[in-house]
Design a protein around this motif. Structure first.
Motif, short mmCIF file in Angstrom:
data_model
loop_
_atom_site.label_atom_id
_atom_site.label_comp_id
_atom_site.label_asym_id
_atom_site.label_seq_id
_atom_site.Cartn_x
_atom_site.Cartn_y
_atom_site.Cartn_z
N GLU A 118 37.57 32.00 66.73
CA GLU A 118 36.73 32.16 67.99
C GLU A 118 36.73 31.23 69.12
O GLU A 118 36.56 30.03 68.71
N VAL A 119 36.99 31.70 70.16
CA VAL A 119 36.97 30.78 71.19
C VAL A 119 36.28 31.02 72.38
O VAL A 119 36.31 32.44 72.98
N PRO A 120 35.37 30.14 72.90
CA PRO A 120 34.62 30.54 74.15
C PRO A 120 35.46 30.26 75.42
O PRO A 120 36.18 29.71 75.45
N LEU A 121 35.43 31.42 76.49
CA LEU A 121 35.89 31.25 77.63
C LEU A 121 35.19 30.35 78.49
O LEU A 121 33.90 30.27 78.43
N PRO A 122 35.77 29.58 79.55
CA PRO A 122 37.12 29.56 80.10
C PRO A 122 38.10 28.97 78.61
O PRO A 122 37.52 27.91 78.19
N ALA A 123 39.27 29.25 78.46
CA ALA A 123 40.06 28.98 77.57
C ALA A 123 41.62 29.12 77.94
O ALA A 123 41.98 29.71 78.66
N VAL A 124 42.57 28.28 77.20
CA VAL A 124 43.91 28.33 77.29
C VAL A 124 44.37 29.08 76.05
O VAL A 124 44.26 28.47 74.93
N PHE A 125 45.59 29.90 76.03
CA PHE A 125 46.28 30.53 74.96
C PHE A 125 47.70 30.29 75.30
O PHE A 125 48.09 30.79 76.36
N THR A 126 48.48 29.99 74.24
CA THR A 126 49.86 30.31 74.23
C THR A 126 50.32 31.36 73.29
O THR A 126 49.61 31.79 72.21
N THR A 127 51.31 32.10 73.69
CA THR A 127 51.51 33.56 72.94
C THR A 127 52.82 33.43 72.21
O THR A 127 53.93 32.85 72.53
N ASP A 128 52.68 34.11 71.14
CA ASP A 128 53.71 34.32 70.31
C ASP A 128 54.24 35.64 70.23
O ASP A 128 53.85 36.47 70.73
N LYS A 129 55.49 35.80 69.84
CA LYS A 129 56.23 37.06 69.70
C LYS A 129 55.15 37.95 68.77
O LYS A 129 54.52 37.48 67.75
N GLY A 130 55.16 39.32 68.97
CA GLY A 130 54.34 40.17 68.19
C GLY A 130 52.91 40.43 68.70
O GLY A 130 52.18 41.38 68.25
N LEU A 131 52.58 39.59 69.74
CA LEU A 131 51.32 39.80 70.53
C LEU A 131 50.84 41.10 70.98
O LEU A 131 50.16 41.82 70.87
N ASN A 132 52.20 41.48 71.85
CA ASN A 132 52.33 42.76 72.57
C ASN A 132 53.74 43.10 72.66
O ASN A 132 54.85 42.32 72.60
N GLU A 133 53.83 44.40 73.13
CA GLU A 133 55.23 44.91 73.74
C GLU A 133 55.31 44.44 75.30
O GLU A 133 54.70 45.39 75.82
N PRO A 134 56.03 43.64 75.93
CA PRO A 134 55.93 43.44 77.22
C PRO A 134 56.58 44.49 77.89
O PRO A 134 57.63 45.24 77.31
N ARG A 135 55.82 45.08 79.01
CA ARG A 135 56.45 46.09 79.78
C ARG A 135 57.72 45.70 80.71
O ARG A 135 57.88 44.22 80.90
N TYR A 136 58.46 46.48 81.12
CA TYR A 136 59.58 46.20 82.31
C TYR A 136 58.90 46.36 83.74
O TYR A 136 57.95 47.33 83.60
N ALA A 137 59.49 45.98 84.52
CA ALA A 137 58.71 46.31 85.88
C ALA A 137 59.40 47.53 86.34
O ALA A 137 60.49 47.78 86.14
#
Ligand SMILES: Cc1cc2nc3c(=O)[nH]c(=O)nc-3n(C[C@H](O)[C@H](O)[C@H](O)COP(=O)(O)OP(=O)(O)OC[C@H]3O[C@@H](n4cnc5c(N)ncnc54)[C@H](O)[C@@H]3O)c2cc1C
Ligand SMILES: Nc1ncnc2c1ncn2[C@@H]1O[C@H](COP(=O)(O)O)[C@@H](O)[C@H]1O
Lengths: 250, 323
Positions: free
Chosen positions: A168-187
Motif C-alpha cells: 500500500e502506497v500513499p500518493l504522490p509516489a513512483v512506480f515501475t511497471t512489469d509485463k502483465g500489468l496491462n495490455e498496451p494500446r496501439y496509437a
C-alpha cells in the motif's frame, strides 16, 4: 491529477549487436530505435488512471539526443497530453545521471504519480525508477504487475522470488511497471493526427561527471558448437547418457 | 579495503543469494584486503552471527520493529549509513527482486554509480572492474568506478558461496541509523507464495521451458511432468505467455526473465533472438524440436530432432528410472 511517464528510446529487441570501432559502444548502423517495451506498460497505466479519474494530464519525459522526439511523438499518439525532451547528446549516460535530470524536471511538476518501465532493454539496469524516487523523496514500488487506486492510496503487487508481495502506497509516489500489468494500446490514426498538434518542450541538460566508466563493450564468447544427439524418442537414452556423463548436469 | 555486503532476509531467514555474495566478497578481500562486513536490517539478531561461516568478518544490525516486513526505503538509509560508517570501498548486493530494487536507492543516497546484475568482478589490477550483460546478454560491458564506494549487484546462481567454515562466528554490532517516522512509505501488507513449490525461475538449477510447439495449454502437462522428474522449474516462451497458456512470471527472454541454470531444456521453442537473449548463458542447453533448422539448435549443446509428443514422455520416463 498530473502524471509523469518517463520513457526511453532503445534499440529494437530484434537488434543483432555489433560493437562500434571504439570498442565501447553499440554500432548504430542498421539499428532501429523504439519505445522501450516496458515503458509501454507505464504509458498505458497512466492513460488508464487518467481515464478512470476522468480528468488530469499525462506528461511524457525523455532524456536523450534529438532523435528521442520520434519516440515522444509515439507516446503523444498513444494519448499523452504533452512531452518534455531533456536534451543530452552524450552517448549512454549512466542511470544516476538520467535519474538526476529527471528529478530536476519532475520536481517542478506537482505529479501525483510518476511512472517508469521496470527496465530499459538496452542497459538492463532497472535502476532509474528507484533512484528517481529516492532523489524526489517519494515512496516507490518497482516491478508492479497490478495497480489499483483508492483515493490517494495505491494498492499494488510485485513479483518476488517464489511469490508475490502486496503493498500500500500513499500518493504522490513512483512506480515501475512489469509485463502483465496491462495490455498496451496501439496509437490510433486519430491519435497520430492529434499528436502532431501536441507540444514537445525541449530543455538542455548539462553533462555532469559520469558515475560509471564503460571500459569496453564485447560480444559474449560464442557457445561451443553443439550436436544433434539423434532423432525421435530413440535418441533419449543417448541424451540421458551425455547429460550424466559429459555435461554432468543430471 | 572495507567491503560491505547487504544481508537479504525473508521471514527472518537469510536468503541463499547472500551466501553467494559473501563468497565473492571474501574472494575480493583476498586481493583488495578486508574486512568483509555484513549489514542486516531486521527485528533481532537471530542467526546473524553464523554469517561468519559464509565469509563475514563482522555483522552490523540495523534493528527496527518495522523491519518485520521488507521496507526498501528504510533499508536503503541503513545500508547507506553502514557504507559511510565502515568507510566501505565496495558495497555488494544480490541482484534479486529485493537487491535490484534496493541498490539503486542506496546509490542515489550516496551519489555514486551502480553496476547492476554483474556476472564477474575483477580486482586484479588493484581496481575493481565489473562485467555485466546488456541487451539481455547479447553483449557484455565492462565498467570501472570513478567514485567510491563502488556499488554492485551480483546475479544469483553465478557466484559460488565460500566453503563454509564450520563454527566461525561474526560479532554482531548494532548500527546507528536514521528512521524518519514521518516519511511517507510503501508498506508491505502481505505476501503470497507461488503454488507448486518449485524453485523460482531465476534461482532454479534446472529449467524446462515450453513453446508454441506444444500446441495448447493442456499439453504443458508434458513439460511439467519432465520438470517434476528433473526437480526443475517451468519456463515459457513469450508466444505461449501472450496466448494466455502460461503466466507472465514464467516468460524467459529479453522481456521476461534472464536465467542461467546449469541445465536449460527448450521444448517446441524456435529460438527467436529475444528468447535466446534470456537463456544463452545457461551452462548446458538441450533443445527438442521437430525442425532441424530451428535457430535454437545453434545455441544448444545437445539437440534432439523429433516430435516433442514422443520425445518428452520418453525422456521423462528415462529420468524417472535414473532415481
Ligand atoms: C519486443 C519483443 C520482445 C520479445 N520478448 C520475448 C521474450 O522475452 N521471450 C520470448 O520467448 N520471446 C520474445 N519475443 C517473441 C519472439 O520474437 C518469438 O515470437 C517467440 O519467442 C516465439 O515463441 P516460440 O518459440 O514458442 O514459438 P514459435 O516461434 O512458433 O516456435 C515453435 C517451435 O515449435 C516447433 N514445433 C512445433 N511442433 C512441434 C512438435 N510437435 N514437436 C517438436 N517441435 C515442434 C517448431 O518447429 C518451432 O520451432 C519478443 C518479441 C518482441 C517483438
Ligand atoms: N533517458 C531516459 N529518459 C527517460 N526515462 C528513462 C531514461 N532512461 C531510463 N528511463 C526510465 O527508467 C526505466 C528504467 O531504466 P533503466 O534503469 O535504464 O533500466 C525505463 O524503463 C524508463 O522508464
Amino acid at each position: 491529477m498530473l502524471q509523469v511517464v518517463c520513457v526511453k528510446q532503445v534499440p529494437d529487441t530484434d537488434t543483432r549487436v555489433k560493437v562500434a570501432a571504439d570498442g565501447r559502444t553499440l554500432d548504430p548502423n542498421g539499428v532501429t530505435l523504439v519505445l522501450n517495451p516496458y515503458d509501454e506498460f507505464a504509458v498505458e497505466q497512466a492513460l488508464r488512471v487518467k481515464e478512470s479519474l476522468g480528468a488530469g494530464e499525462v506528461v511524457a519525459v525523455s532524456l536523450g539526443a534529438a532523435g528521442v522526439q520520434t519516440t515522444l511523438r509515439n507516446v503523444l499518439a498513444m494519448g499523452a497530453d504533452r512531452a518534455l525532451h531533456l536534451r543530452l547528446d552524450a552517448a549512454a549516460p549512466d542511470a544516476l545521471t538520467i535519474a538526476k535530470a529527471l528529478a530536476d524536471a519532475i520536481r517542478g511538476l506537482d505529479a501525483g504519480l510518476v511512472w517508469l518501465g521496470k527496465q530499459a532493454v538496452d542497459d538492463d539496469g532497472a535502476q532509474v525508477g528507484p533512484m528517481l524516487a529516492t532523489l524526489l523523496g517519494r515512496p516507490c514500488v518497482s516491478n508492479v504487475s497490478t495497480f489499483e487506486l483508492a483515493g490517494t492510496t495505491a494498492r499494488v503487487e510485485r513479483e518476488i522470488e517464489g511469490g508475490r508481495e502486496q503493498l500500500e502506497v500513499p500518493l504522490p509516489a513512483v512506480f515501475t511497471t512489469d509485463k502483465g500489468l496491462n495490455e498496451p494500446r496501439y496509437a490510433s490514426l486519430k491519435g497520430i493526427m492529434a499528436a502532431k498538434k501536441k507540444t514537445i518542450e525541449e530543455r538542455a541538460v548539462e553533462a555532469a561527471a559520469p558515475h560509471l566508466e564503460r571500459l569496453a563493450l564485447e560480444l559474449p564468447p560464442p557457445r561451443a558448437a553443439g550436436r544433434i544427439v539423434g532423432e525421435g524418442a530413440g535418441a533419449v537414452p543417448e541424451l540421458v547418457r551425455v547429460l550424466r556423463e559429459e555435461a554432468k548436469v543430471l | 579495503m572495507s567491503i560491505l555486503v547487504y544481508v537479504e532476509m525473508r521471514d527472518g531467514a537469510v536468503r541463499p543469494v547472500t551466501r553467494e555474495v559473501l563468497g565473492e566478497a571474501k574472494r575480493l578481500a583476498a586481493t583488495l584486503g578486508g574486512p568483509v562486513t555484513a549489514v542486516a536490517c531486521a527485528t533481532g539478531d537471530a542467526g546473524l552471527a553464523a554469517l561468519g561461516e559464509a565469509g563475514a568478518d563482522a555483522v552490523l544490525l540495523a534493528r527496527h520493529d518495522a523491519f518485520a516486513r521488507h521496507d526498501a526505503a528504510g533499508h536503503a538509509v541503513a545500508v547507506a549509513e553502514a557504507a559511510r560508517s565502515t568507510g566501505a570501498k565496495v558495497v555488494l548486493f544480490g541482484a534479486s527482486s529485493t537487491g535490484k530494487d534496493l541498490a539503486p536507492r542506496v546509490a542515489a543516497l550516496l551519489g555514486v554509480g551502480l553496476a547492476a546484475d554483474c556476472t564477474a568482478l575483477d580486482a586484479s589490477g588493484g581496481r575493481l572492474v565489473a562485467t555485466r550483460p546488456v541487451m539481455a546478454g547479447k553483449a557484455y560491458e565492462r565498467l570501472a568506478f570513478p567514485m567510491s564506494p563502488a556499488l554492485v549487484t551480483l546475479r544469483p546462481k553465478v557466484f559460488a558461496p565460500a566453503a563454509p567454515e564450520a563454527g566461525r562466528t561474526a560479532a554482531v554490532q548494532p548500527l546507528a541509523f536514521t528512521w524518519d517516522a514521518a516519511a511517507p512509505r510503501a508498506v508491505v501488507t502481505g505476501t503470497t507464495a507461488q503454488t507448486g513449490g518449485r524453485p523460482d525461475l531465476t534461482e532454479a538449477e534446472i529449467v524446462v521451458s515450453g513453446g508454441r510447439g506444444l500446441k495448447g495449454p493442456e499439453h504443458f502437462a508434458l513439460v511439467e511432468a519432465l520438470a517434476d522428474a528433473m526437480g526443475a522449474t517451468v519456463g515459457a516462451s513469450r508466444a505461449v505467455v501472450d496466448a494466455g497458456w502460461r503466466s507472465h512470471g514464467e516468460q524467459v527472454g529479453q522481456t521476461g526473465k534472464t536465467v542461467s541454470p546449469k541445465l536449460y531444456v527448450a521444448i517446441g521453442i524456435s529460438g527467436a533472438i529475444q528468447h535466446l537473449a534470456g537463456m544463452s548463458s545457461s551452462r548446458c542447453i538441450v533443445a527438442i524440436n521437430k525442425d532441424p533448422e530451428a535457430p535454437i539448435f545453434k545455441v544448444a549443446d545437445y539437440g534432439v530432432v523429433g516430435d516433442l509428443f514422443e520425445v518428452v514422455p520418453a525422456l521423462t520416463d528415462a529420468v524417472k528410472r535414473m532415481h
